[in-house]
Design an enzyme around this catalytic site. Structure first.
Site, mmCIF file in Angstrom:
data_model
loop_
_atom_site.group_PDB
_atom_site.id
_atom_site.type_symbol
_atom_site.label_atom_id
_atom_site.label_comp_id
_atom_site.label_asym_id
_atom_site.label_seq_id
_atom_site.Cartn_x
_atom_site.Cartn_y
_atom_site.Cartn_z
ATOM 1 N N CYS A 54 -11.065 103.581 -11.001
ATOM 2 C CA CYS A 54 -11.638 102.660 -11.987
ATOM 3 C C CYS A 54 -12.384 101.586 -11.218
ATOM 4 O O CYS A 54 -11.773 100.744 -10.552
ATOM 5 C CB CYS A 54 -10.531 102.043 -12.842
ATOM 6 S SG CYS A 54 -11.141 100.828 -14.037
ATOM 7 N N GLU A 94 -16.468 105.159 -16.487
ATOM 8 C CA GLU A 94 -16.368 106.232 -15.505
ATOM 9 C C GLU A 94 -17.706 106.973 -15.497
ATOM 10 O O GLU A 94 -18.444 106.944 -16.486
ATOM 11 C CB GLU A 94 -15.232 107.203 -15.831
ATOM 12 C CG GLU A 94 -13.838 106.639 -15.642
ATOM 13 C CD GLU A 94 -13.488 106.318 -14.194
ATOM 14 O OE1 GLU A 94 -14.328 106.557 -13.293
ATOM 15 O OE2 GLU A 94 -12.367 105.826 -13.961
#
Length: 224
Positions: free
Chosen positions: A2, A103
């Site tokens: 992340c 993402e």
């Protein structure tokens, strides 16, 4: 991994939704939170006050702060083993507030540009990443620098088509249990993928690729 996330809601919305205590005065919506920047963190499950910490963990034994750029995430599977994380896992867990994360999906051909997605709850409500924090002093007499890392786990069915990892997301009582419980076996069980049916992923334009660009345009759906 992340590497970017969002916290776009105003301070009162976040406080009420997560049942928080004192909030920072310098609050503003964030559309592209990047490593080394301040993030909103809770460490006390009783007072639930929110404070700023630097994103990118700097262990107390670090020689300098540059290690933080390599410790923005911590793999759930190895927290108890890694020297950078095991003490914090035992004693310094935290909640990192968010309302979505990004993402990037690599092209199937292996060539071309990756496509960013903004991933959030279908309810659009805020949540918390499971995190760890540390206090590091550049000099013995200096003020401590507080920093944190986001814990990641295997991706669920909502995220797996985009990326193989995702941050550990906590809501409700599970968020406060992350701070209160001290049994590592129980804590380890909490580090699981979030229910995929409560999440959605939206392809967005590539504005988010620039860490200096922090604007609602980061959430513009791709192709619109």
């Amino acid at each position: 991994m992340c590497g970017r996330f969002t916290l776009t809601l105003d301070v009162d919305e976040v406080r009420q939704a997560l049942v928080l205590g004192d909030m920072p005065l310098e609050w503003q919506p964030r559309y592209n939170v990047a490593p080394s920047q301040p993030v909103a963190v809770v460490i006390d499950p009783d007072r639930r006050g929110v404070q700023w910490m630097r994103w990118g963990l700097i262990p107390s034994w670090a020689k300098d702060e540059t290690i933080g750029s390599r410790l923005i995430n911590a793999r759930a599977e190895t927290l108890a083993e890694k020297p950078s994380f095991r003490n914090a896992f035992a004693r310094r867990r935290c909640l990192i507030l968010a309302d979505g994360f990004y993402e990037w999906q690599r092209p199937s051909s292996g060539k071309g540009r990756s496509q960013p997605y903004h991933i959030h709850l279908k309810s659009k409500q805020p949540f918390a990443f499971a995190g760890l924090w540390e206090a590091w002093r550049p000099l013995p007499e200096a003020q401590p620098v507080t920093s944190c890392t986001i814990i990641t786990c295997e991706a669920n069915e909502a995220v797996a088509p985009i990326h193989e990892r995702m941050p550990v997301m906590l809501t409700g009582d599970s968020a406060w249990d992350w701070l209160r419980i001290n049994q590592q076996a129980v804590l380890q069980q909490m580090l699981a993928p979030f229910p995929p049916d409560l999440m959605e992923a939206v392809a967005v334009e590539r504005y988010v690729n620039d860490p200096a660009f922090d604007s609602p345009e980061c959430l513009k759906p791709a192709g619109i």
